[in-house]
Design an enzyme around this catalytic site. Structure first.
Site, PDB file in Angstrom:
ATOM      1  N   ALA A 119       0.664   0.612 -42.691  1.00 41.02           N
ATOM      2  CA  ALA A 119       1.461   1.863 -42.994  1.00 41.02           C
ATOM      3  C   ALA A 119       0.550   2.302 -44.356  1.00 41.02           C
ATOM      4  CB  ALA A 119       2.931   1.618 -43.330  1.00 41.02           C
ATOM      5  N   ASP A 155       8.222   1.603 -42.845  1.00 39.72           N
ATOM      6  CA  ASP A 155       6.980   1.107 -43.556  1.00 39.72           C
ATOM      7  C   ASP A 155       6.408   2.379 -44.168  1.00 39.72           C
ATOM      8  OD1 ASP A 155       7.917  -1.313 -42.631  1.00 39.72           O
ATOM      9  OD2 ASP A 155       5.844  -1.977 -41.910  1.00 39.72           O
TER      10      ASP A 155
END
Length: 320
Positions: free
Chosen positions: A107, A149
Site C-alpha cells: 500500500a 492499508d
C-alpha cells in the site's frame, strides 16, 4: 524532473481479514517508511530499481508485467489509462522495513508511486484521490482488498476503519509501546486473502461467526485505546491472534514468536497483516529488562526484532 515521496508502513492492531467482510479494523501508521524517487525519461521506458527486484519495461507493455514490482507497475498503468497521459520514468524504491511482511509496504509503495507519477504527468490529484487510486491498485493486484492499508499509508495516525468508507481518526496523547518480530513470509497477501475467502465459501456460517467476534474485539479495542487501558489492549490482541490462527493465516514460526514474547513479559501479542509469515506485534511494558527479553525471545527462533513507534505522519513529498 526528479520527485520523491514517502509513505508510512503500518501495523494492524485489530481486525485484519475481518475488515474484508464488512467488519471494522484499527490500524496505525509506524515510523518506518517506503521511499519512491522518480525521474522523468525522454522515452516510454519504465525502469524500476529496488532491493526486492529490478525491471525495465515499455509503458505500452506494462499491463503484461506480473513480477514482484507489480504494485508499482499497476499504479503507473492505472494512472496512465485514467489520465490518457504516458511518460517514461526511472524509479528507485527504498524501504526502512521488511518487504511483504504484513506492514503495508504494498500500500505504501502504491500510494507513493501514484503521488509521484501524477506529478510527473502534471496531473493534479488531491489526497483523497490518491488514497482512492491506491485502493484500486490493491484491488486489481489482489482481487479483493479493504481500504485499510491504503488509507493509513495516505493519512497516517491511528484509524478506526469500516469498508463502507467510515474512517475515524483515533487521537491519543500517550505512547503505546510495540516491538515487531519479523520472519520471512511464506505466502503473499493475495494468497492469504484468497485462502480465507475459500474457507468462507466452504464454511460460511462458522467463519461469519469468527468474523463477527473479531469485529467485537475491534470495538472493545477502540474503547481500551481511548481509556488508556494497556492491559485490556494486550488481552484483546491475544484473543484476536487466536481467532486469526483459527482462520489458518498464522504459521508455526509466527505462533512460536507470539508465545515466546508473551512468556518474556509482553502484555499481548498477535500477528499483524495478512499472515502466512511476516510480522507479529508485541505490546511491551516500559521496563527495559522486559523489552530486552522480548527482543531476545524473537531472535531466539530466528526472527528479527524491531522497535517501532506509532506515527501521525502520512504521505509526504520530500524536497531537497
Amino acid at each position: 524532473m526528479k520527485i520523491k515521496f514517502s509513505s508510512p508502513g503500518k501495523i494492524t492492531l485489530f481486525g485484519e481479514h475481518a475488515v474484508v467482510y464488512g467488519r471494522p479494523a484499527i490500524v496505525g501508521a509506524i515510523d518506518k517508511r517506503v521511499y519512491v524517487t522518480m525521474e522523468e525519461r525522454n522515452d516510454n521506458l519504465i525502469k524500476i530499481t529496488s532491493d526486492l527486484s529490478s525491471v525495465s519495461i515499455s509503458i505500452d507493455e506494462i499491463s503484461n508485467y506480473s513480477g514482484p514490482l507489480i504494485y508499482v507497475t499497476k499504479a503507473i498503468e492505472i494512472l496512465s489509462n485514467y489520465t490518457g497521459r504516458k511518460k517514461g520514468v526511472n524509479i528507485i524504491i527504498n524501504s526502512e522495513m521488511p518487504i511483504s511482511a504484513g506492514l503495508g509496504t504494498s500500500a505504501a509503495v502504491s500510494i507513493a508511486t501514484i503521488a509521484a507519477y501524477s506529478k510527473i504527468l502534471d496531473y493534479n490529484m488531491n489526497i483523497n484521490e490518491i488514497a482512492k487510486f491506491g485502493h484500486k491498485v490493491e484491488l486489481e493486484v489482489q482481487g479483493i482488498a479493504s481500504i485499510m492499508d491504503t488509507t493509513i499509508s495516505t493519512f497516517g495516525g491511528i484509524m478506526y476503519i469500516k469498508p463502507n468508507d467510515l474512517i475515524e481518526r483515533i487521537k491519543i496523547d500517550y505512547e503505546i509501546p510495540f516491538i515487531l518480530g519479523y520472519i520471512k513470509r511464506e505466502y503473499n497477501t493475495a494468497y492469504m486473502v484468497n485462502k480465507v475467502r475459500s474457507l468462507m465459501n466452504k464454511n460460511k456460517e462458522i467463519i461469519e461467526k469468527i468474523m463477527e467476534v473479531i469485529g467485537l474485539i475491534v470495538e472493545e479495542g477502540k474503547k481500551a485505546i481511548l481509556e488508556k487501558n494497556i492491559e485490556k489492549i494486550g488481552l484483546l490482541m491475544n484473543i484476536n491472534h487466536g481467532l486469526l490462527d483459527s482462520l489458518g493465516v498464522s504459521t508455526k514460526e509466527l505462533n512460536d514468536m507470539v508465545y515466546l514474547v508473551r512468556k518474556a513479559g509482553a502484555l499481548g501479542a498477535k500477528l499483524t497483516g495478512a499472515g502466512g509469515g511476516g510480522c507479529i506485534i508485541a505490546l511491551c511494558p516500559y521496563n527495559e529488562n522486559i523489552r530486552n527479553s522480548i527482543h531476545n525471545a524473537i531472535e531466539s527462533v530466528g526472527g528479527r526484532s524491531i522497535s517501532i513507534t506509532l506515527s501521525e505522519e502520512g504521505l509526504k513529498e520530500i524536497k531537497n
